[in-house]
Design an enzyme around this catalytic site. Structure first.
Site, PDB file in Angstrom:
ATOM      1  N   VAL A   1       0.807  -1.228   0.000  1.00  0.00           N
ATOM      2  CA  VAL A   1       0.000   0.000   0.000  1.00  0.00           C
ATOM      3  C   VAL A   1       0.841   1.280   0.000  1.00  0.00           C
ATOM      4  O   VAL A   1       0.314   2.379  -0.106  1.00  0.00           O
ATOM      5  CB  VAL A   1      -1.008   0.044   1.175  1.00  0.00           C
ATOM      6  CG1 VAL A   1      -2.120  -0.966   0.992  1.00  0.00           C
ATOM      7  CG2 VAL A   1      -0.321  -0.105   2.527  1.00  0.00           C
TER       8      VAL A   1
ATOM      9  N   LYS B   1      -1.097   8.399  13.301  1.00  0.00           N
ATOM     10  CA  LYS B   1      -2.561   8.302  13.395  1.00  0.00           C
ATOM     11  C   LYS B   1      -3.222   9.681  13.520  1.00  0.00           C
ATOM     12  O   LYS B   1      -4.327   9.886  13.032  1.00  0.00           O
ATOM     13  CB  LYS B   1      -2.962   7.385  14.552  1.00  0.00           C
ATOM     14  CG  LYS B   1      -2.624   5.925  14.295  1.00  0.00           C
ATOM     15  CD  LYS B   1      -3.349   5.380  13.055  1.00  0.00           C
ATOM     16  CE  LYS B   1      -3.101   3.913  12.807  1.00  0.00           C
ATOM     17  NZ  LYS B   1      -3.786   3.402  11.622  1.00  0.00           N
TER      18      LYS B   1
ATOM     19  N   TYR C   1       3.726   6.189  16.364  1.00  0.00           N
ATOM     20  CA  TYR C   1       2.396   5.667  15.997  1.00  0.00           C
ATOM     21  C   TYR C   1       1.349   6.775  16.188  1.00  0.00           C
ATOM     22  O   TYR C   1       0.499   7.001  15.323  1.00  0.00           O
ATOM     23  CB  TYR C   1       2.065   4.454  16.877  1.00  0.00           C
ATOM     24  CG  TYR C   1       0.741   3.791  16.551  1.00  0.00           C
ATOM     25  CD1 TYR C   1       0.631   2.920  15.474  1.00  0.00           C
ATOM     26  CD2 TYR C   1      -0.395   4.020  17.328  1.00  0.00           C
ATOM     27  CE1 TYR C   1      -0.574   2.300  15.166  1.00  0.00           C
ATOM     28  CE2 TYR C   1      -1.605   3.405  17.037  1.00  0.00           C
ATOM     29  CZ  TYR C   1      -1.686   2.540  15.952  1.00  0.00           C
ATOM     30  OH  TYR C   1      -2.885   1.929  15.661  1.00  0.00           O
TER      31      TYR C   1
HETATM   32  N1  LIG Z   1      -6.035  -3.707  16.768  1.00  0.00           N
HETATM   33  C1  LIG Z   1      -6.250  -2.618  17.481  1.00  0.00           C
HETATM   34  O1  LIG Z   1      -6.447  -2.651  18.686  1.00  0.00           O
HETATM   35  C2  LIG Z   1      -6.264  -1.266  16.797  1.00  0.00           C
HETATM   36  C3  LIG Z   1      -6.660  -0.146  17.518  1.00  0.00           C
HETATM   37  C4  LIG Z   1      -6.718   1.097  16.872  1.00  0.00           C
HETATM   38  C5  LIG Z   1      -6.380   1.191  15.550  1.00  0.00           C
HETATM   39  N2  LIG Z   1      -5.979   0.086  14.882  1.00  0.00           N
HETATM   40  C6  LIG Z   1      -5.628   0.246  13.468  1.00  0.00           C
HETATM   41  O2  LIG Z   1      -6.464  -0.639  12.726  1.00  0.00           O
HETATM   42  C7  LIG Z   1      -5.759  -1.098  11.580  1.00  0.00           C
HETATM   43  C8  LIG Z   1      -5.741  -2.621  11.548  1.00  0.00           C
HETATM   44  O3  LIG Z   1      -5.138  -3.099  12.723  1.00  0.00           O
HETATM   45  P1  LIG Z   1      -4.973  -4.668  13.024  1.00  0.00           P
HETATM   46  O4  LIG Z   1      -4.931  -4.823  14.489  1.00  0.00           O
HETATM   47  O5  LIG Z   1      -5.949  -5.428  12.238  1.00  0.00           O
HETATM   48  O6  LIG Z   1      -3.482  -4.929  12.468  1.00  0.00           O
HETATM   49  P2  LIG Z   1      -2.898  -6.261  11.842  1.00  0.00           P
HETATM   50  O7  LIG Z   1      -1.418  -6.185  12.026  1.00  0.00           O
HETATM   51  O8  LIG Z   1      -3.609  -7.473  12.345  1.00  0.00           O
HETATM   52  O9  LIG Z   1      -3.251  -6.120  10.294  1.00  0.00           O
HETATM   53  C9  LIG Z   1      -2.649  -5.139   9.502  1.00  0.00           C
HETATM   54  C10 LIG Z   1      -2.651  -5.637   8.071  1.00  0.00           C
HETATM   55  O10 LIG Z   1      -2.002  -4.635   7.267  1.00  0.00           O
HETATM   56  C11 LIG Z   1      -1.170  -5.308   6.339  1.00  0.00           C
HETATM   57  N3  LIG Z   1      -0.069  -4.438   5.905  1.00  0.00           N
HETATM   58  C12 LIG Z   1       0.935  -3.946   6.661  1.00  0.00           C
HETATM   59  N4  LIG Z   1       1.780  -3.252   5.876  1.00  0.00           N
HETATM   60  C13 LIG Z   1       1.298  -3.303   4.608  1.00  0.00           C
HETATM   61  C14 LIG Z   1       1.722  -2.797   3.368  1.00  0.00           C
HETATM   62  N5  LIG Z   1       2.856  -2.076   3.248  1.00  0.00           N
HETATM   63  N6  LIG Z   1       0.971  -3.052   2.274  1.00  0.00           N
HETATM   64  C15 LIG Z   1      -0.168  -3.797   2.354  1.00  0.00           C
HETATM   65  N7  LIG Z   1      -0.634  -4.286   3.522  1.00  0.00           N
HETATM   66  C16 LIG Z   1       0.098  -4.051   4.632  1.00  0.00           C
HETATM   67  C17 LIG Z   1      -0.645  -6.524   7.109  1.00  0.00           C
HETATM   68  O11 LIG Z   1      -0.161  -7.528   6.226  1.00  0.00           O
HETATM   69  C18 LIG Z   1      -1.874  -6.952   7.884  1.00  0.00           C
HETATM   70  O12 LIG Z   1      -2.652  -7.878   7.167  1.00  0.00           O
HETATM   71  C19 LIG Z   1      -4.356  -0.492  11.661  1.00  0.00           C
HETATM   72  O13 LIG Z   1      -4.321   0.693  10.900  1.00  0.00           O
HETATM   73  C20 LIG Z   1      -4.204  -0.175  13.137  1.00  0.00           C
HETATM   74  O14 LIG Z   1      -3.289   0.860  13.355  1.00  0.00           O
HETATM   75  C21 LIG Z   1      -5.916  -1.141  15.466  1.00  0.00           C
END
Ligand SMILES: NC(=O)c1ccc[n+]([C@@H]2O[C@H](COP(=O)([O-])OP(=O)(O)OC[C@H]3O[C@@H](n4cnc5c(N)ncnc54)[C@H](O)[C@@H]3O)[C@@H](O)[C@H]2O)c1
Length: 220
Positions: free
Chosen positions: A66, A162, A158
């Protein structure tokens, strides 16, 4: 529950934790989901897509980085040629390199900026022309609580990425200028729909929120 209209929905990081659950929920409502994720998670994506398909859903994996402008160009062109439109882009891919400032290299800082913020810029840049042509479309950016407040247990980098996502989202919404950025007045149904969502079990983790049903008037 089936949606009123089936939508073509792109989810970056669609094979990850939150992305895969979103994909499953949206596909179960009859939407056509595209999982945009790194080539190395293909196996995980295939397992998810097989399950979706067995349950009557539709989904496709698009391997891409991405942070690559070329990959975005190709992905958007592929979806438009296959599905004819893009209704929703969920900019969800994100990473968190858990290091304090003194231990983080500048390369790691830039990597987080590229994935968490750069991808949101690129995705928006490439779907906007499609959505303008369609005269409709929705972009959802996955920020974080850390995009709203500083958090003592979360790396500063981070939080920086965000908060940029939060403000970028507001700036893009505000670009559709007018007194109401969405370009129309609020209907009673808009308020009723928001109340319906808050009453439903789907909003069960929302608490203490001021939900403005205002077409983006207060998004600045
Ligand atoms: N899990 C939480 O508690 C939480 C809380 C607040 C915000 N978020 C945000 O929600 C989103 C998803 O979080 P998550 O917990 O599912 O994370 P995760 O690590 O489980 O999933 C992230 C996905 O992004 C993909 N990814 C990473 N770099 C990439 C790249 N360069 N190109 C394409 N794909 C790429 C990874 O392969 C993975 O499948 C993130 O933006 C995270 O910051 C998560």
């Amino acid at each position: 529950m089936k949606a009123e209209r089936e939508k073509v929905i792109l989810i970056t990081g669609g094979a990850g934790g939150l992305g895969s659950v979103m994909a499953a929920v949206l596909a179960s409502e009859g939407h056509c989901v595209y999982l945009l994720d790194l080539p190395q998670v293909k196996e995980r994506a295939d397992i998810l897509l097989q399950k979706l398909t067995e349950e009557g859903g539709r989904g496709t994996f698009i391997p891409m980085d991405v942070t690559s402008e070329t990959d975005w160009e190709t992905a958007v062109r592929t979806v438009v040629s296959e599905a004819g439109r893009i209704d929703v882009l969920v900019n969800n891919a994100g990473i968190n390199i858990r290091k304090v400032i003194e231990e983080m290299s500048f390369d790691e800082w830039m990597q987080m900026m590229a994935v968490n913020t750069g991808s949101v810029f690129l995705g928006t840049k490439y779907v906007i022309p499609v959505m303008k042509e369609q005269k409709e479309g929705l972009i959802i950016n996955m920020s974080s609580v850390c995009g709203l407040v500083g958090h003592m247990y979360t790396p500063e980098a981070y939080t920086a990425t965000k908060s940029a996502v939060t403000m970028f989202t507001r700036a893009v919404a505000a670009e559709r200028l007018g007194e109401v950025p969405l370009g129309r007045l609020c209907k009673a149904e808009d308020v009723a729909n928001a109340v319906q969502f808050l009453v439903s079990d789907q909003s069960s983790f929302i608490n203490g929120l001021s939900l403005a049903v205002d077409g983006g008037t207060t998004c600045y």
